[in-house]
Design a protein around this motif. Structure first.
Motif, PDB file in Angstrom:
ATOM      1  N   LYS A 132      20.578 -52.735 -47.064  1.00  0.00           N
ATOM      2  CA  LYS A 132      20.617 -51.903 -45.860  1.00  0.00           C
ATOM      3  C   LYS A 132      21.295 -50.567 -46.148  1.00  0.00           C
ATOM      4  CE  LYS A 132      20.164 -50.838 -41.503  1.00  0.00           C
ATOM      5  NZ  LYS A 132      18.822 -50.484 -40.952  1.00  0.00           N
ATOM      6  N   ALA A 133      22.341 -50.589 -46.958  1.00  0.00           N
ATOM      7  CA  ALA A 133      23.033 -49.351 -47.331  1.00  0.00           C
ATOM      8  C   ALA A 133      22.086 -48.398 -48.050  1.00  0.00           C
ATOM      9  CB  ALA A 133      24.237 -49.668 -48.210  1.00  0.00           C
ATOM     10  N   ALA A 134      21.249 -48.949 -48.941  1.00  0.00           N
ATOM     11  CA  ALA A 134      20.282 -48.111 -49.656  1.00  0.00           C
ATOM     12  C   ALA A 134      19.338 -47.440 -48.670  1.00  0.00           C
ATOM     13  CB  ALA A 134      19.494 -48.948 -50.657  1.00  0.00           C
ATOM     14  N   LYS A 135      18.889 -48.180 -47.677  1.00  0.00           N
ATOM     15  CA  LYS A 135      18.005 -47.612 -46.654  1.00  0.00           C
ATOM     16  C   LYS A 135      18.706 -46.487 -45.898  1.00  0.00           C
ATOM     17  CE  LYS A 135      14.382 -50.395 -46.986  1.00  0.00           C
ATOM     18  NZ  LYS A 135      13.027 -49.903 -47.352  1.00  0.00           N
ATOM     19  N   LEU A 136      19.942 -46.709 -45.507  1.00  0.00           N
ATOM     20  CA  LEU A 136      20.683 -45.711 -44.728  1.00  0.00           C
ATOM     21  C   LEU A 136      20.950 -44.439 -45.528  1.00  0.00           C
ATOM     22  CD1 LEU A 136      23.269 -48.062 -42.955  1.00  0.00           C
ATOM     23  CD2 LEU A 136      21.312 -46.898 -41.891  1.00  0.00           C
ATOM     24  N   MET A 137      21.164 -44.606 -46.846  1.00  0.00           N
ATOM     25  CA  MET A 137      21.483 -43.457 -47.691  1.00  0.00           C
ATOM     26  C   MET A 137      20.253 -42.822 -48.328  1.00  0.00           C
ATOM     27  SD  MET A 137      25.013 -44.639 -49.603  1.00  0.00           S
ATOM     28  CE  MET A 137      24.250 -46.047 -50.417  1.00  0.00           C
ATOM     29  N   GLY A 138      19.083 -43.389 -48.078  1.00  0.00           N
ATOM     30  CA  GLY A 138      17.863 -42.840 -48.673  1.00  0.00           C
ATOM     31  C   GLY A 138      17.770 -43.075 -50.165  1.00  0.00           C
ATOM     32  N   LYS A 139      18.387 -44.166 -50.645  1.00  0.00           N
ATOM     33  CA  LYS A 139      18.361 -44.496 -52.066  1.00  0.00           C
ATOM     34  C   LYS A 139      17.186 -45.435 -52.365  1.00  0.00           C
ATOM     35  CE  LYS A 139      22.307 -42.529 -53.386  1.00  0.00           C
ATOM     36  NZ  LYS A 139      22.404 -41.556 -54.514  1.00  0.00           N
ATOM     37  N   ASP A 140      16.698 -45.384 -53.610  1.00  0.00           N
ATOM     38  CA  ASP A 140      15.553 -46.221 -53.949  1.00  0.00           C
ATOM     39  C   ASP A 140      15.912 -47.412 -54.842  1.00  0.00           C
ATOM     40  OD1 ASP A 140      16.076 -44.934 -56.334  1.00  0.00           O
ATOM     41  OD2 ASP A 140      14.013 -44.254 -56.663  1.00  0.00           O
ATOM     42  N   TYR A 141      17.209 -47.713 -54.955  1.00  0.00           N
ATOM     43  CA  TYR A 141      17.556 -48.868 -55.781  1.00  0.00           C
ATOM     44  C   TYR A 141      17.155 -50.163 -55.080  1.00  0.00           C
ATOM     45  CZ  TYR A 141      21.920 -49.431 -52.990  1.00  0.00           C
ATOM     46  OH  TYR A 141      22.846 -49.616 -51.986  1.00  0.00           O
ATOM     47  N   ARG A 142      16.907 -51.189 -55.894  1.00  0.00           N
ATOM     48  CA  ARG A 142      16.537 -52.497 -55.379  1.00  0.00           C
ATOM     49  C   ARG A 142      17.704 -53.473 -55.525  1.00  0.00           C
ATOM     50  NH1 ARG A 142      11.727 -53.537 -53.952  1.00  0.00           N
ATOM     51  NH2 ARG A 142      11.805 -55.762 -54.480  1.00  0.00           N
ATOM     52  N   VAL A 143      17.704 -54.499 -54.702  1.00  0.00           N
ATOM     53  CA  VAL A 143      18.771 -55.494 -54.710  1.00  0.00           C
ATOM     54  C   VAL A 143      18.155 -56.870 -54.949  1.00  0.00           C
ATOM     55  CG1 VAL A 143      20.683 -56.528 -53.442  1.00  0.00           C
ATOM     56  CG2 VAL A 143      20.119 -54.110 -53.093  1.00  0.00           C
ATOM     57  N   TYR A 144      18.699 -57.575 -55.943  1.00  0.00           N
ATOM     58  CA  TYR A 144      18.240 -58.916 -56.281  1.00  0.00           C
ATOM     59  C   TYR A 144      19.395 -59.896 -56.072  1.00  0.00           C
ATOM     60  CZ  TYR A 144      14.567 -56.256 -58.599  1.00  0.00           C
ATOM     61  OH  TYR A 144      13.542 -55.380 -58.863  1.00  0.00           O
ATOM     62  N   ALA A 145      19.099 -61.061 -55.525  1.00  0.00           N
ATOM     63  CA  ALA A 145      20.123 -62.091 -55.359  1.00  0.00           C
ATOM     64  C   ALA A 145      19.562 -63.428 -55.797  1.00  0.00           C
ATOM     65  CB  ALA A 145      20.591 -62.165 -53.914  1.00  0.00           C
ATOM     66  N   LEU A 146      20.354 -64.163 -56.562  1.00  0.00           N
ATOM     67  CA  LEU A 146      19.958 -65.483 -57.034  1.00  0.00           C
ATOM     68  C   LEU A 146      20.721 -66.540 -56.254  1.00  0.00           C
ATOM     69  CD1 LEU A 146      18.342 -67.134 -59.171  1.00  0.00           C
ATOM     70  CD2 LEU A 146      20.391 -67.021 -60.608  1.00  0.00           C
ATOM     71  N   LEU A 147      19.976 -67.437 -55.615  1.00  0.00           N
ATOM     72  CA  LEU A 147      20.559 -68.516 -54.828  1.00  0.00           C
ATOM     73  C   LEU A 147      20.214 -69.862 -55.451  1.00  0.00           C
ATOM     74  CD1 LEU A 147      19.258 -66.201 -52.737  1.00  0.00           C
ATOM     75  CD2 LEU A 147      20.271 -67.717 -51.042  1.00  0.00           C
ATOM     76  N   GLY A 148      21.032 -70.865 -55.169  1.00  0.00           N
ATOM     77  CA  GLY A 148      20.702 -72.217 -55.572  1.00  0.00           C
ATOM     78  C   GLY A 148      19.967 -72.935 -54.457  1.00  0.00           C
ATOM     79  N   ASP A 149      19.157 -73.938 -54.823  1.00  0.00           N
ATOM     80  CA  ASP A 149      18.448 -74.670 -53.780  1.00  0.00           C
ATOM     81  C   ASP A 149      19.392 -75.561 -52.980  1.00  0.00           C
ATOM     82  OD1 ASP A 149      18.830 -76.421 -55.892  1.00  0.00           O
ATOM     83  OD2 ASP A 149      16.732 -76.943 -56.145  1.00  0.00           O
ATOM     84  N   GLY A 150      20.501 -75.974 -53.582  1.00  0.00           N
ATOM     85  CA  GLY A 150      21.531 -76.664 -52.815  1.00  0.00           C
ATOM     86  C   GLY A 150      22.280 -75.695 -51.915  1.00  0.00           C
ATOM     87  N   GLU A 151      22.472 -74.487 -52.413  1.00  0.00           N
ATOM     88  CA  GLU A 151      23.188 -73.466 -51.645  1.00  0.00           C
ATOM     89  C   GLU A 151      22.494 -73.134 -50.331  1.00  0.00           C
ATOM     90  OE1 GLU A 151      24.705 -68.817 -52.053  1.00  0.00           O
ATOM     91  OE2 GLU A 151      23.278 -69.645 -53.508  1.00  0.00           O
ATOM     92  N   ILE A 152      21.171 -73.181 -50.316  1.00  0.00           N
ATOM     93  CA  ILE A 152      20.472 -72.765 -49.103  1.00  0.00           C
ATOM     94  C   ILE A 152      20.595 -73.793 -47.974  1.00  0.00           C
ATOM     95  CG2 ILE A 152      18.884 -71.275 -50.371  1.00  0.00           C
ATOM     96  CD1 ILE A 152      16.702 -73.375 -49.982  1.00  0.00           C
ATOM     97  N   GLN A 153      21.382 -74.840 -48.198  1.00  0.00           N
ATOM     98  CA  GLN A 153      21.766 -75.722 -47.105  1.00  0.00           C
ATOM     99  C   GLN A 153      22.832 -75.063 -46.225  1.00  0.00           C
ATOM    100  OE1 GLN A 153      23.026 -79.117 -49.364  1.00  0.00           O
ATOM    101  NE2 GLN A 153      20.943 -79.729 -49.917  1.00  0.00           N
ATOM    102  N   GLU A 154      23.425 -73.977 -46.717  1.00  0.00           N
ATOM    103  CA  GLU A 154      24.447 -73.251 -45.963  1.00  0.00           C
ATOM    104  C   GLU A 154      23.802 -72.435 -44.842  1.00  0.00           C
ATOM    105  OE1 GLU A 154      27.663 -73.392 -46.371  1.00  0.00           O
ATOM    106  OE2 GLU A 154      27.923 -74.316 -48.342  1.00  0.00           O
ATOM    107  N   GLY A 155      24.380 -72.525 -43.647  1.00  0.00           N
ATOM    108  CA  GLY A 155      23.826 -71.804 -42.504  1.00  0.00           C
ATOM    109  C   GLY A 155      23.859 -70.299 -42.639  1.00  0.00           C
TER     110      GLY A 155
END
Length: 282
Positions: A132-155
């Motif tokens: 969201k910060a990239a969008k607000l600042m007009g930046k073209d960088y991308r953001v990647y996040a790695l999650l675990g399949d057990g982790e996605i049990q978190e609300g």
């Protein structure tokens, strides 16, 4: 993808796996299983995909990476070290007193770490904020996040997903390391997140299912994510826990267990043999 590019990635991923085993063995603790299952993803991101500069880790226009499943830090550290952020020899200091390589990533002390993580579910929220910060600042960088399949049990994961979809963060790419196992056993038996793709799609994500150990599929999925507009992407990467070490593969017991000396020597021997084969072009 050329054969030469594939071979380079195989070498990078094997070196990452060697670093994982080296670190957790000398620490006598840590989480090898999920670090090994995500090593091919990490290799592709750091050696092929992301716009980064190891000589300038805080470059303002770099792509960002958040290891939301922060306990897989040995894999991230090995990727960073082999990419040139700090010496590979430092991997052996994992979890030692005085070492900057602690059990979970620390953005204040480790070059190349974009977010401190550890409490499961929180990393994806930080990644959304970066996108969201990239969008607000007009930046073209991308953001990647790695999650675990057990982790996605978190609300909190799903609160963040709702935000990402609503904000149409097409510069955000989530990757779920779907190795099917968590510390207590099979995720289907504990609290099934399936169907993962349909859940993310319901929150406005473009979804892609891939083999986490197939570089061609990884490349195609990330290319598709870059081309997707008006919304985020979730890549569900089916992987093998403990990938690359024969006696660790598919075993929940290696989620958070360090090898003893005999196991260390066997694991390192298997991976060294694999590395030699890749480097020799076999």
């Amino acid at each position: 993808m050329t054969q030469q590019e594939t071979r380079a990635l195989q070498i990078a991923a094997t070196k990452i796996r060697l670093g994982v085993i080296e670190g957790v063995y000398h620490a006598k603790s840590g989480h090898p299983g999920g670090a090994l299952s995500s090593s091919d993803i990490l290799a592709y991101l750091y050696f092929q995909e992301m716009r980064i500069d190891p000589q300038n880790p805080e470059w303002e226009d770099r792509d960002r990476f958040v290891l939301s499943k922060g306990h897989a830090a040995p894999g991230l550290y090995a990727a960073l070290a082999n990419r040139g952020y700090f010496p590979v020899e430092e991997l052996g200091t994992l979890r030692h007193i005085g070492s900057r390589l602690q059990g979970h990533p620390d953005m204040k002390g480790i070059p190349g770490v974009d977010m401190s993580t550890g409490s499961l579910g929180q990393g994806v929220s930080a990644a959304c904020g970066m996108a969201k910060a990239a969008k607000l600042m007009g930046k073209d960088y991308r953001v990647y996040a790695l999650l675990g399949d057990g982790e996605i049990q978190e609300g909190q994961v799903w609160e963040a997903a709702m935000f990402a979809g609503h904000q149409k963060l097409d510069n955000l790419c989530l990757i779920v390391d779907n190795n099917g196992l968590q510390i207590d056993g099979n995720i289907e038996d504990i609290c099934s997140p399936y169907p993962i793709d349909e859940k993310f799609a319901a929150f406005g994500f473009a979804t892609i299912n891939i083999d986490a150990h197939d570089y061609g599929q990884i490349a195609d999925a990330l290319a598709q994510a870059r081309q997707t507009k008006d919304g985020p992407t979730a890549i569900i990467a089916k992987s093998t826990k403990g990938k690359g070490v024969s006696f660790m593969e598919g075993q929940a017991s290696w989620h958070g267990t360090a090898p003893n000396e005999e196991q260390y020597r066997q694991a390192m021997g298997e991976l060294q043999k694999l590395l030699e084969a890749y480097e020799g072009g076999r």
